[in-house]
Design an enzyme around this catalytic site. Structure first.
Site, PDB file in Angstrom:
ATOM      1  N   CYS A   2     -45.962 -31.516  95.331  1.00 54.03           N
ATOM      2  CA  CYS A   2     -45.063 -30.392  95.536  1.00 54.03           C
ATOM      3  C   CYS A   2     -45.241 -29.826  96.947  1.00 54.03           C
ATOM      4  CB  CYS A   2     -45.251 -29.240  94.549  1.00 54.03           C
ATOM      5  SG  CYS A   2     -44.983 -29.712  92.846  1.00 54.03           S
ATOM      6  N   ARG A  27     -44.162 -34.996  99.580  1.00 54.11           N
ATOM      7  CA  ARG A  27     -45.128 -34.446  98.629  1.00 54.11           C
ATOM      8  C   ARG A  27     -44.628 -34.489  97.193  1.00 54.11           C
ATOM      9  NH1 ARG A  27     -49.020 -31.342 101.317  1.00 54.11           N
ATOM     10  NH2 ARG A  27     -49.545 -30.316  99.359  1.00 54.11           N
ATOM     11  N   TRP A  75     -43.077 -32.458  92.475  1.00 55.17           N
ATOM     12  CA  TRP A  75     -43.619 -33.643  91.801  1.00 55.17           C
ATOM     13  C   TRP A  75     -44.018 -33.147  90.423  1.00 55.17           C
ATOM     14  CZ3 TRP A  75     -48.125 -35.598  89.543  1.00 55.17           C
ATOM     15  CH2 TRP A  75     -48.170 -36.987  89.396  1.00 55.17           C
ATOM     16  N   ASN A  99     -47.126 -24.791  94.148  1.00 56.60           N
ATOM     17  CA  ASN A  99     -47.738 -26.121  94.247  1.00 56.60           C
ATOM     18  C   ASN A  99     -49.102 -26.026  93.588  1.00 56.60           C
ATOM     19  OD1 ASN A  99     -48.775 -28.617  95.045  1.00 56.60           O
ATOM     20  ND2 ASN A  99     -49.389 -27.857  97.061  1.00 56.60           N
ATOM     21  N   GLU A 482     -55.847 -54.008  99.812  1.00 55.63           N
ATOM     22  CA  GLU A 482     -54.893 -53.079 100.414  1.00 55.63           C
ATOM     23  C   GLU A 482     -53.507 -53.728 100.506  1.00 55.63           C
ATOM     24  OE1 GLU A 482     -54.642 -50.134 100.756  1.00 55.63           O
ATOM     25  OE2 GLU A 482     -53.188 -49.738 102.316  1.00 55.63           O
ATOM     26  N   LYS A 486     -50.144 -52.173  98.793  1.00 53.15           N
ATOM     27  CA  LYS A 486     -48.951 -51.869  99.602  1.00 53.15           C
ATOM     28  C   LYS A 486     -47.718 -52.482  98.966  1.00 53.15           C
ATOM     29  CE  LYS A 486     -49.689 -49.270 101.545  1.00 53.15           C
ATOM     30  NZ  LYS A 486     -50.976 -48.660 101.526  1.00 53.15           N
ATOM     31  N   GLU A 489     -46.732 -50.824  95.447  1.00 55.43           N
ATOM     32  CA  GLU A 489     -46.268 -49.434  95.422  1.00 55.43           C
ATOM     33  C   GLU A 489     -44.870 -49.253  96.011  1.00 55.43           C
ATOM     34  OE1 GLU A 489     -49.081 -47.841  99.092  1.00 55.43           O
ATOM     35  OE2 GLU A 489     -48.408 -46.391  97.640  1.00 55.43           O
ATOM     36  N   HIS A 505     -62.245 -68.548  87.038  1.00 56.81           N
ATOM     37  CA  HIS A 505     -62.921 -67.982  85.875  1.00 56.81           C
ATOM     38  C   HIS A 505     -61.930 -67.259  84.965  1.00 56.81           C
ATOM     39  CE1 HIS A 505     -66.743 -69.237  87.477  1.00 56.81           C
ATOM     40  NE2 HIS A 505     -66.349 -68.783  88.658  1.00 56.81           N
ATOM     41  N   LYS A 604     -47.203 -38.149  98.133  1.00 57.35           N
ATOM     42  CA  LYS A 604     -48.161 -38.435  99.198  1.00 57.35           C
ATOM     43  C   LYS A 604     -49.519 -37.784  98.953  1.00 57.35           C
ATOM     44  CE  LYS A 604     -49.124 -39.946 103.360  1.00 57.35           C
ATOM     45  NZ  LYS A 604     -49.325 -41.396 103.473  1.00 57.35           N
TER      46      LYS A 604
HETATM   47  C1  AGP Z   1     -51.411 -45.578  99.207  1.00 56.57           C
HETATM   48  O1  AGP Z   1     -50.460 -46.019 100.092  1.00 56.57           O
HETATM   49  C2  AGP Z   1     -51.439 -44.150  98.932  1.00 56.57           C
HETATM   50  N1  AGP Z   1     -50.832 -43.274  99.758  1.00 56.57           N
HETATM   51  C3  AGP Z   1     -52.653 -43.661  98.147  1.00 56.57           C
HETATM   52  O2  AGP Z   1     -53.324 -44.695  97.523  1.00 56.57           O
HETATM   53  C4  AGP Z   1     -53.632 -42.768  98.922  1.00 56.57           C
HETATM   54  O3  AGP Z   1     -54.395 -43.523  99.808  1.00 56.57           O
HETATM   55  C5  AGP Z   1     -54.524 -42.033  97.911  1.00 56.57           C
HETATM   56  O4  AGP Z   1     -53.726 -41.257  97.074  1.00 56.57           O
HETATM   57  C6  AGP Z   1     -55.563 -41.188  98.589  1.00 56.57           C
HETATM   58  O5  AGP Z   1     -54.967 -40.202  99.377  1.00 56.57           O
HETATM   59  P1  AGP Z   1     -55.773 -39.447 100.483  1.00 56.57           P
HETATM   60  O6  AGP Z   1     -56.158 -40.446 101.520  1.00 56.57           O
HETATM   61  O7  AGP Z   1     -54.838 -38.415 101.001  1.00 56.57           O
HETATM   62  O8  AGP Z   1     -56.988 -38.872  99.823  1.00 56.57           O
END
Ligand code: AGP
Length: 609
Positions: A2, A27, A75, A99, A482, A486, A489, A505, A604
């Site tokens: 939010c 957000r 959110w 928020n 990673e 990526k 998501e 395995h 985010k």
């Molecule tokens: C991935 O692309 C995300 N944005 C997510 O996994 C993010 O890294 C995670 O929520 C942690 O956020 P932060 O680095 O703000 O703590």
């Protein structure tokens, strides 16, 4: 989770609020709404969906006209995304945006129901609005008194923007846990969850601390504590300008941020290198302190946790110190074996992630020293850690993290070099050599970005896939985690990353004709072994996409596609190899037509557990 904004001044409040929300939409984007004082009356416009849906609605129904107001992008936590559950919410003559999460909302709701209040939504926020309204009725004409009484009752996290119908040219704000800044302009004042929302108007702001209350008029913003004592705040100046929070000609923030990585690395590492050697003394890290730690733990979530895993491999290899990496939401509830003499490193882009913040507090309570690696200035994790290294990536707007990951691993390298030197595991010449190679990574990444066409071809070949695997060994495995996150998501294609040697395995049974497997093979010592694993999946029908170095020409039976990276130091290859993985994920999402910067169900900044 939010975003909230507020404005008092001479401009058209709805325009300022909508502009601010557009920069906070990362957000949360389940619904949006604004409330503006129009001719002394509060007028609300809100809508389920994106900001664009609200804009459309206002085109048809008219935009609230006035010079002060509050706004919200949501959110959803309590109650489905709907018009009814959208903020702002009202209670009597009070209107609010929120928020955070009110943990005791059920108890408060029962109390308010017993007082004859009725509710229009399923949200915890409306309970706060009603409680404020209730207390205001008891002390009419005294908004701060109602706010203080309400604050004493609330449990959980909140940043609130509040309007009292009796005070048309004023906005009130308060916070606990959830972030909030107060912007100070010429004849205008703002509130926002994040400074990027107001950069277009001013770079001067106060950081509101937990338990503080801000009272905004167009002439000034005053801040009080919970005893209604005025607090003198330090005025801060944002070092980002508005262009940092705009797309700058790129179609999406994500691709802009991928291209910003070379600069982000430079701005992050340059101030931490003195005479060619890593120097983290400004952050409180000295040879003495490095030698005193009994154990190292890295705790983070998502991408930041993946950066921690790369850090673990590098620290263990160079400094020969064991490192535990934990997912913050697991760490905080599993009675971790952490105590005095340990170092706990918390990595976070936003500095507000609820689980990472709780992990930091837990580590401190257990007696460990804490080091935060954080991008957002003045965030909760940055302020609460014992030691702090800011990454200087600038604002990261795309939900999918790219440049923040890059600078997080750059800092982990610097830390590993300094630790290895302190422990006597590398000598000064080797430390200097590695540091200068780290300084070369931006130029290497520029080369990759200049010739990345192959990633688009690879992306084209992935759009019909239901599922794919990422494989690698050692640092390549750490990195592929990673890459896999990526892709899933933003493109919504299922993927998993697997240690290449572990496939047989169990997981190799998933391989069917044409299933894509992205194999990362950059580590010289493990190269032949990874190629053998690739041949095993190829022999079972997999479509292999190989990410390796340009000195390797695979046999015809190894790869369907190959992306070549420049030859570079093995230890630093993750910083190069992550770039094609980011680009493959990006172009796959673009070619599939998903919402790249705002993928479904995500936000985010994850400020709830
Ligand atoms: C991935 O692309 C995300 N944005 C997510 O996994 C993010 O890294 C995670 O929520 C942690 O956020 P932060 O680095 O703000 O703590």
């Amino acid at each position: 989770m939010c975003g909230i904004v507020g404005y008092v001044g001479a401009r058209d409040a709805a325009d300022v609020l909508m502009d601010g929300l557009s920069r906070l939409e990362y957000r949360g984007y389940d619904s949006a709404g604004i409330a503006v004082f129009e001719n002394g009356q509060v007028r609300v416009a809100k809508s389920k969906g994106r900001l664009a849906d609200l804009e459309e609605k206002m085109k048809q129904e008219g935009k609230p006209a006035g010079h002060s107001g509050i706004g919200h992008t949501r959110w959803a936590t309590h109650g489905e995304p709907s018009d009814r559950n959208s903020h702002p919410h009202a209670g009597g003559s009070v209107t609010i945006v929120h928020n955070g999460i009110i943990e005791n909302y059920k108890k408060l709701k029962e109390f308010l129901l017993s007082k004859g209040k009725t509710f229009l939504s399923d949200t915890d926020t409306e309970v706060v609005a009603q409680l404020l309204g209730y207390y205001y009725e008891l002390t009419p004409g005294n908004p701060v008194d109602a706010i203080i009484r309400t604050m004493k009752e609330l449990e959980g996290s909140y940043a609130l923007g509040v309007m009292f119908a009796d005070f048309p040219d004023m906005v009130y704000a308060l916070r606990k846990e959830s972030p909030l800044i107060v912007g100070i302009g010429e004849g205008e004042s703002f509130i926002a969850s994040d400074v990027t929302a107001i950069l277009q108007y001013t770079r001067n702001y106060y950081l509101l601390e937990p338990g503080e209350i801000a009272v905004l008029t167009k002439a000034e913003a005053k801040v009080y504590d919970i005893h209604y004592q005025k607090i003198e705040k330090e005025l801060k100046t944002a070092d980002w300008d508005v262009s940092a929070a705009e797309k700058g000609g790129y179609p999406h923030f994500m691709i802009k941020e991928i291209h910003e990585q070379p600069v982000s690395i430079k701005t992050t590492i340059t101030p931490r290198i003195t005479d060619g050697m890593p120097d983290l003394s400004e952050c409180g890290i000295t040879t003495e302190s490095l030698n005193s730690f009994k154990a190292i733990h890295v705790v983070a979530c998502g991408t930041a946790m993946h950066a921690g895993i790369v850090g673990k491999y590098v620290i263990e290899k160079l400094a020969k110190v064991p490192v535990n990496v934990d997912i913050a939401s697991e760490f905080r509830y599993r009675d971790p074996l952490v105590g005095e003499g340990d170092l706990v490193i918390i990595i976070s882009q936003s500095g507000e992630t609820a689980d990472s913040l709780a992990a930091l507090r837990l580590a401190k309570s257990l007696g460990a020293k804490t080091l935060a690696i954080v991008n957002a200035k003045g965030s909760s994790i940055a302020r609460e850690a014992d030691m702090l290294i800011y990454t200087h990536a600038g604002p990261e707007i795309a939900v999918a993290s790219t440049k923040a990951y890059m600078v997080q691993i750059a800092v982990m390298y610097l830390f590993a070099f300094e630790l290895a030197l302190a422990k006597g595991k590398i000598d000064e010449a080797e430390c200097r050599r590695l540091t200068s190679l780290l300084e070369e990574t931006p130029a290497q990444i520029e080369k990759i970005l200049a010739h990345h066409e192959m990633t688009q071809k690879i992306a084209d070949s992935l759009i019909t896939a239901d599922s794919l695997l990422y494989i690698g060994r050692g640092l390549d495995y750490a990195l592929s985690m990673e890459g896999s996150l990526k892709l899933k998501e933003i493109s919504y294609i299922h993927s998993e990353s697997y240690a290449a040697g572990e496939l047989k395995h169990g997981t190799i049974s998933l391989i069917t004709e044409n299933m894509p497997v992205i194999a990362v093979a950059t580590q010289t010592a493990l190269f032949d072994k990874t190629i053998s694993n690739i041949k095993e999946v190829k022999a079972r029908g997999a479509k292999v996409i190989l990410i390796s170095r340009d000195d390797y020409t695979p046999d015809q039976d190894v790869a369907d596609f190959q992306f070549c990276l420049p030859q570079f130091e093995d230890l630093l290859m993750p910083m190069l190899a992550v770039v094609p993985l980011q680009l493959i994920a990006y172009y796959t999402a673009v070619h599939k037509g998903t919402d790249v910067d705002k993928p479904r169900n995500l936000a985010k900044s994850v400020t709830v557990e």
